[in-house]
Design a protein around this motif. Structure first.
Motif, PDB file in Angstrom:
ATOM      1  N   LEU A  18       0.837  -1.353  -0.153  1.00  0.00           N
ATOM      2  CA  LEU A  18      -0.140  -0.065  -0.080  1.00  0.00           C
ATOM      3  C   LEU A  18       0.739   1.193   0.383  1.00  0.00           C
ATOM      4  N   LEU A  19       1.900   1.296   0.637  1.00  0.00           N
ATOM      5  CA  LEU A  19       2.792   2.300   0.719  1.00  0.00           C
ATOM      6  C   LEU A  19       3.485   2.609  -0.690  1.00  0.00           C
ATOM      7  N   LEU A  20       3.951   1.485  -1.203  1.00  0.00           N
ATOM      8  CA  LEU A  20       4.714   1.581  -2.615  1.00  0.00           C
ATOM      9  C   LEU A  20       3.653   2.038  -3.449  1.00  0.00           C
ATOM     10  N   PHE A  21       2.415   1.586  -3.558  1.00  0.00           N
ATOM     11  CA  PHE A  21       1.487   1.805  -4.365  1.00  0.00           C
ATOM     12  C   PHE A  21       1.090   3.553  -4.274  1.00  0.00           C
ATOM     13  N   SER A  22       0.941   3.764  -3.235  1.00  0.00           N
ATOM     14  CA  SER A  22       1.002   5.273  -2.654  1.00  0.00           C
ATOM     15  C   SER A  22       2.092   6.233  -3.268  1.00  0.00           C
ATOM     16  N   LEU A  23       3.055   5.726  -3.118  1.00  0.00           N
ATOM     17  CA  LEU A  23       4.236   6.704  -3.631  1.00  0.00           C
ATOM     18  C   LEU A  23       4.271   6.505  -5.301  1.00  0.00           C
ATOM     19  N   THR A  24       3.426   5.624  -5.916  1.00  0.00           N
ATOM     20  CA  THR A  24       3.248   5.687  -7.421  1.00  0.00           C
ATOM     21  C   THR A  24       2.432   6.718  -7.887  1.00  0.00           C
ATOM     22  N   GLN A  25       1.373   7.293  -6.896  1.00  0.00           N
ATOM     23  CA  GLN A  25       0.530   8.037  -7.291  1.00  0.00           C
ATOM     24  C   GLN A  25       0.537   9.548  -6.598  1.00  0.00           C
ATOM     25  N   PHE A  26       1.359   9.520  -5.426  1.00  0.00           N
ATOM     26  CA  PHE A  26       1.631  10.751  -4.817  1.00  0.00           C
ATOM     27  C   PHE A  26       2.981  11.078  -4.529  1.00  0.00           C
ATOM     28  N   SER A  27       3.450  12.265  -4.104  1.00  0.00           N
ATOM     29  CA  SER A  27       4.615  12.343  -3.881  1.00  0.00           C
ATOM     30  C   SER A  27       5.120  11.883  -2.412  1.00  0.00           C
ATOM     31  N   VAL A  57       6.466  13.636   0.106  1.00  0.00           N
ATOM     32  CA  VAL A  57       5.946  14.484   1.069  1.00  0.00           C
ATOM     33  C   VAL A  57       4.370  14.289   1.523  1.00  0.00           C
ATOM     34  N   SER A  58       3.588  13.995   0.442  1.00  0.00           N
ATOM     35  CA  SER A  58       2.286  13.833   0.630  1.00  0.00           C
ATOM     36  C   SER A  58       1.968  12.680   1.267  1.00  0.00           C
ATOM     37  N   VAL A  59       2.552  11.477   0.901  1.00  0.00           N
ATOM     38  CA  VAL A  59       2.392  10.403   1.594  1.00  0.00           C
ATOM     39  C   VAL A  59       2.828  10.202   3.147  1.00  0.00           C
ATOM     40  N   GLY A  60       3.958  10.933   3.206  1.00  0.00           N
ATOM     41  CA  GLY A  60       4.383  10.828   4.722  1.00  0.00           C
ATOM     42  C   GLY A  60       3.479  12.028   5.597  1.00  0.00           C
ATOM     43  N   ALA A  61       2.913  13.060   4.966  1.00  0.00           N
ATOM     44  CA  ALA A  61       1.780  13.645   5.935  1.00  0.00           C
ATOM     45  C   ALA A  61       0.595  12.848   6.054  1.00  0.00           C
ATOM     46  N   TYR A  62       0.110  12.292   5.029  1.00  0.00           N
ATOM     47  CA  TYR A  62      -1.174  11.529   5.165  1.00  0.00           C
ATOM     48  C   TYR A  62      -1.096  10.475   6.074  1.00  0.00           C
ATOM     49  N   LEU A  63       0.200   9.696   6.049  1.00  0.00           N
ATOM     50  CA  LEU A  63       0.512   8.700   7.217  1.00  0.00           C
ATOM     51  C   LEU A  63       0.623   9.317   8.617  1.00  0.00           C
ATOM     52  N   ALA A  64       1.133  10.426   8.705  1.00  0.00           N
ATOM     53  CA  ALA A  64       1.244  11.127  10.028  1.00  0.00           C
ATOM     54  C   ALA A  64      -0.029  11.270  10.474  1.00  0.00           C
TER      55      ALA A  64
END
Length: 242
Positions: free
Chosen positions: A89-98, A100-107
């Motif tokens: 899920l993390l890797l697929f999220s990185l393919t769609q978002f930056s 920074v965005s993935v880190g902010a959403y996870l936080a």
């Protein structure tokens, strides 16, 4: 009487020699000498008997090489499934978002869960009139810092790998061995085609999927896979030998 004196005189001189040197170990009590090897073994076990594959108890407690192998071999289906799905899920999220965005959403997701649970426990304690304290008290008191020895060990390993890699690249690029440099050039040429088909994240996703599937497949079909690998090796060796 004179005969008795002649017999007793050499016996006395044999037993009562004051000038006979004693070995150095005679001054040490036998119980102390018997305890010294045990103490040395204990010292070696504490200093040299540490398993390098195991992390310190202060950092990621309970996780070691055996736990990683259990995850990859799906010994515990729930744990392996949770880790596998989370990483994918993390890797697929990185393919769609930056990043920074993935880190902010996870936080934000983690903060939402912890704040909600904190408020829920506070309201529950107020209603039940209990004093259980902070719900995350055990985690807040847990020590997660890396020790100086761990930092030095990891820094030494990184330094060793970096120096080895730099020496190898220098050897290949400066053509110390022509055959090895040509092999490296062919490998780079093949990677240009791989890069045209896949990007880095796609290769990383494929690597994660392979890590969680190949060990299980090999474990279940080890005999057949070994047979086919042996045939391929025989064919390759025969071609190279010609």
């Amino acid at each position: 009487a004179p005969k008795d004196k002649k017999v007793k005189t050499p016996v006395k001189t044999e037993e009562d020699r004051p000038s006979k040197p004693k070995p150095p170990t005679a001054a040490v009590p036998p119980e102390v000498r018997s305890e010294r090897p045990h103490q040395d073994d204990m010292h070696k076990q504490t200093n040299e008997g540490k398993d390098p594959g195991k992390p310190a108890a202060t950092f990621l407690p309970g996780f070691n090489k055996e736990k990683a192998i259990d995850l990859l071999y799906w010994r515990n289906v729930k744990q392996s499934g949770a880790v596998f799905s989370s990483v994918l899920l993390l890797l697929f999220s990185l393919t769609q978002f930056s990043v920074v965005s993935v880190g902010a959403y996870l936080a934000l997701a983690a903060l939402s869960a912890t704040i909600s649970f904190r408020i829920y426990k506070s309201v529950l304690q107020a209603v039940q009139k209990t004093d259980e304290g902070h719900p995350f008290k055990s985690y807040l008191e847990m020590e997660i810092a890396l020790s100086q020895d761990q930092i030095s060990k990891y820094a030494d390993k990184i330094l060793l790998y970096t120096n080895t890699c730099m020496r190898e690249l220098r050897r290949l690029f400066l053509v110390q061995d022509l055959v090895d440099s040509l092999k490296f050039a062919v490998l780079m040429w093949l990677l240009t085609y791989v890069g045209a088909l896949f990007n880095g994240l796609t290769l990383l996703i494929l690597a994660v999927v392979s890590m969680f599937t190949m060990p299980v497949v090999y474990e279940k079909h080890q005999a057949q896979i070994d047979q086919y690998v042996g045939l391929i090796r025989t064919q390759v060796n025969s071609v190279v030998g010609k």
